[in-house]
Scaffold this active site. Structure first.
Site, PDB file in Angstrom:
ATOM      1  N   ARG A  76      -1.665  10.971   7.106  1.00 59.76           N
ATOM      2  CA  ARG A  76      -1.397   9.841   8.001  1.00 59.76           C
ATOM      3  C   ARG A  76       0.055   9.363   7.860  1.00 59.76           C
ATOM      4  O   ARG A  76       0.705   9.017   8.853  1.00 59.76           O
ATOM      5  CB  ARG A  76      -2.358   8.691   7.704  1.00 59.76           C
ATOM      6  CG  ARG A  76      -3.786   8.957   8.120  1.00 59.76           C
ATOM      7  CD  ARG A  76      -4.638   7.720   7.993  1.00 59.76           C
ATOM      8  NE  ARG A  76      -4.232   6.701   8.952  1.00 59.76           N
ATOM      9  CZ  ARG A  76      -4.520   5.408   8.840  1.00 59.76           C
ATOM     10  NH1 ARG A  76      -5.184   4.967   7.781  1.00 59.76           N
ATOM     11  NH2 ARG A  76      -4.134   4.543   9.754  1.00 59.76           N
ATOM     12  N   HIS A 127      -3.085  -5.794   7.592  1.00 59.23           N
ATOM     13  CA  HIS A 127      -3.873  -4.719   6.978  1.00 59.23           C
ATOM     14  C   HIS A 127      -3.058  -3.881   6.000  1.00 59.23           C
ATOM     15  O   HIS A 127      -3.483  -2.790   5.624  1.00 59.23           O
ATOM     16  CB  HIS A 127      -4.467  -3.817   8.060  1.00 59.23           C
ATOM     17  CG  HIS A 127      -5.449  -4.518   8.930  1.00 59.23           C
ATOM     18  ND1 HIS A 127      -5.697  -4.150  10.247  1.00 59.23           N
ATOM     19  CD2 HIS A 127      -6.259  -5.578   8.694  1.00 59.23           C
ATOM     20  CE1 HIS A 127      -6.616  -4.954  10.766  1.00 59.23           C
ATOM     21  NE2 HIS A 127      -6.952  -5.836   9.848  1.00 59.23           N
ATOM     22  N   CYS A 135      -0.401  -0.001  -8.054  1.00 63.20           N
ATOM     23  CA  CYS A 135      -1.095   0.573  -9.206  1.00 63.20           C
ATOM     24  C   CYS A 135      -2.557   0.140  -9.200  1.00 63.20           C
ATOM     25  O   CYS A 135      -2.879  -1.006  -8.881  1.00 63.20           O
ATOM     26  CB  CYS A 135      -0.414   0.139 -10.494  1.00 63.20           C
ATOM     27  SG  CYS A 135      -1.125   0.906 -11.980  1.00 63.20           S
ATOM     28  N   CYS A 140      -2.191  -3.764 -14.623  1.00 65.80           N
ATOM     29  CA  CYS A 140      -0.842  -3.580 -14.074  1.00 65.80           C
ATOM     30  C   CYS A 140      -0.793  -4.124 -12.646  1.00 65.80           C
ATOM     31  O   CYS A 140      -1.700  -3.887 -11.844  1.00 65.80           O
ATOM     32  CB  CYS A 140      -0.475  -2.096 -14.082  1.00 65.80           C
ATOM     33  SG  CYS A 140       1.200  -1.740 -13.522  1.00 65.80           S
ATOM     34  N   CYS A 213       1.805   5.461 -11.604  1.00 65.99           N
ATOM     35  CA  CYS A 213       2.599   4.240 -11.717  1.00 65.99           C
ATOM     36  C   CYS A 213       3.795   4.459 -12.632  1.00 65.99           C
ATOM     37  O   CYS A 213       3.634   4.877 -13.778  1.00 65.99           O
ATOM     38  CB  CYS A 213       1.723   3.117 -12.257  1.00 65.99           C
ATOM     39  SG  CYS A 213       2.599   1.556 -12.477  1.00 65.99           S
ATOM     40  N   CYS A 216       3.441   1.279 -15.749  1.00 58.96           N
ATOM     41  CA  CYS A 216       2.507   1.371 -16.874  1.00 58.96           C
ATOM     42  C   CYS A 216       2.310   2.809 -17.326  1.00 58.96           C
ATOM     43  O   CYS A 216       1.751   3.045 -18.405  1.00 58.96           O
ATOM     44  CB  CYS A 216       1.167   0.731 -16.511  1.00 58.96           C
ATOM     45  SG  CYS A 216       0.162   1.681 -15.338  1.00 58.96           S
TER      46      CYS A 216
END
Length: 319
Positions: A76, A127, A135, A140, A213, A216
């Site tokens: 998408r 939206h 994350c 986190c 992430c 973290c």
């Protein structure tokens, strides 16, 4: 682009009114993106026709099959980046630059308003966005906006044996744009595409190669869209509500959305309660929302990409 005919009397009365407007709200739906040839969520097309898109857009789906969900959203993202902002996106961005009391509330996640350089301080995303990542670790709070890298990680590149999505440049409805994408895979409308078809294989991916992430170092990143079963962003809703309550509203532009689904549908009534007149831009004259039109409102039928720049021209000039 096909030119939509606007009744001269409607254009004249709207233009005169617009010149005196100060506080304006625009509510955007999928119809404005269809003008860029981008299909709707359920019309994403291609190999994803063998899935129910709503089954892939849940926290549970991501927990069970993060690789499948990320491949869907990577497709998408790629499709949205293939499409280009149209003149309506640029017209609204220019109106925002000229009028600091103009706010756009978009139900779209495709990033086209951002890519048209719509001032971000005047753009609210109901939206979320395909181009925000956050994350999933409970501990986190990392998130990153306007992440337009394609693919976001190498493992999510569109497979070479899957035809490139080709947003339609001629058809102006989500349905027609979807057909153009189905056609790239030789699939006719209504035909089911078996996922076992060797033209479009989907390979399982290890979680190790999915977006992680950077803060973290542990949690998987997820697309920053609102999934089914999740609450809409309270921060966004509170900002828009606060803006609406801070003074009278002169005009609400309802562009490319039937505004029948709540809470989006409520904004027309809320704006009216603050004094706003309503202008609807839509392909379907029957799609004017649950509130209908009052005397003194406007309905402009046709392609948003052609109509919006025209009705705003007296204020923003040529786009």
């Amino acid at each position: 682009m096909a030119v939509s005919t606007i009744p001269a009397a409607d254009l004249r009365t709207f233009s005169e009114y617009l010149k005196g407007c100060k506080r304006i709200l625009a509510l955007l739906g999928a119809g404005i993106s269809a003008s860029s040839g981008l299909p709707t969520f359920r019309g994403v097309g291609g190999l994803w026709r063998s899935y129910d898109a709503t089954d892939l857009a849940t926290p549970e789906a991501f927990e069970a099959n993060p690789d499948l969900v990320w491949q869907f959203y990577s497709y998408r993202r790629h499709m949205a980046l293939k499409a280009q902002p149209n003149r309506a996106h640029y017209a609204l961005a220019e109106l925002a630059r000229r009028n600091k009391d103009f706010v756009t509330l978009s139900q779209n996640v495709d990033g086209l308003s951002q890519r048209a350089n719509h001032p971000l301080s005047q753009l609210r995303l109901l939206h979320g966005s395909l181009f925000t990542v956050k994350c999933t670790s409970f501990y986190c709070s990392y998130s990153r906006e306007n992440e337009f890298a394609d693919p976001i990680v190498p493992a999510l590149a569109i497979p070479k044996n899957v035809p490139e999505p080709k947003p339609s440049t001629d058809d102006k409805t989500g349905e027609e744009a979807s057909k153009s994408l189905y056609g790239t895979l030789g699939v006719s409308e209504g035909e089911e595409l078996d996922i076992s078809d060797d033209r479009v294989p989907l390979s399982p991916l290890s979680p190790d190669v999915l977006p992680h992430c950077p803060e973290c170092k542990d949690g998987l990143l997820r697309p920053g869209v609102v999934w089914f079963g999740e609450s809409l962003p309270s921060h966004t809703i509170n900002l828009v509500d606060s803006w609406m309550k801070s003074g009278p509203i002169d005009l609400i532009l309802v562009i490319g959305t039937s505004s029948r689904v709540y809470p989006a549908a409520s904004y027309v009534d809320k704006a009216r309660a603050r004094g706003a007149r309503v202008a609807v831009v839509n392909m379907d004259r029957n799609d004017v929302g649950s509130s209908g039109l009052n005397p003194g409102d406007w309905f402009f039928q046709g392609d948003a990409g052609a109509i919006v720049p025209e009705i705003l021209k007296e204020v923003i000039g040529e786009i």
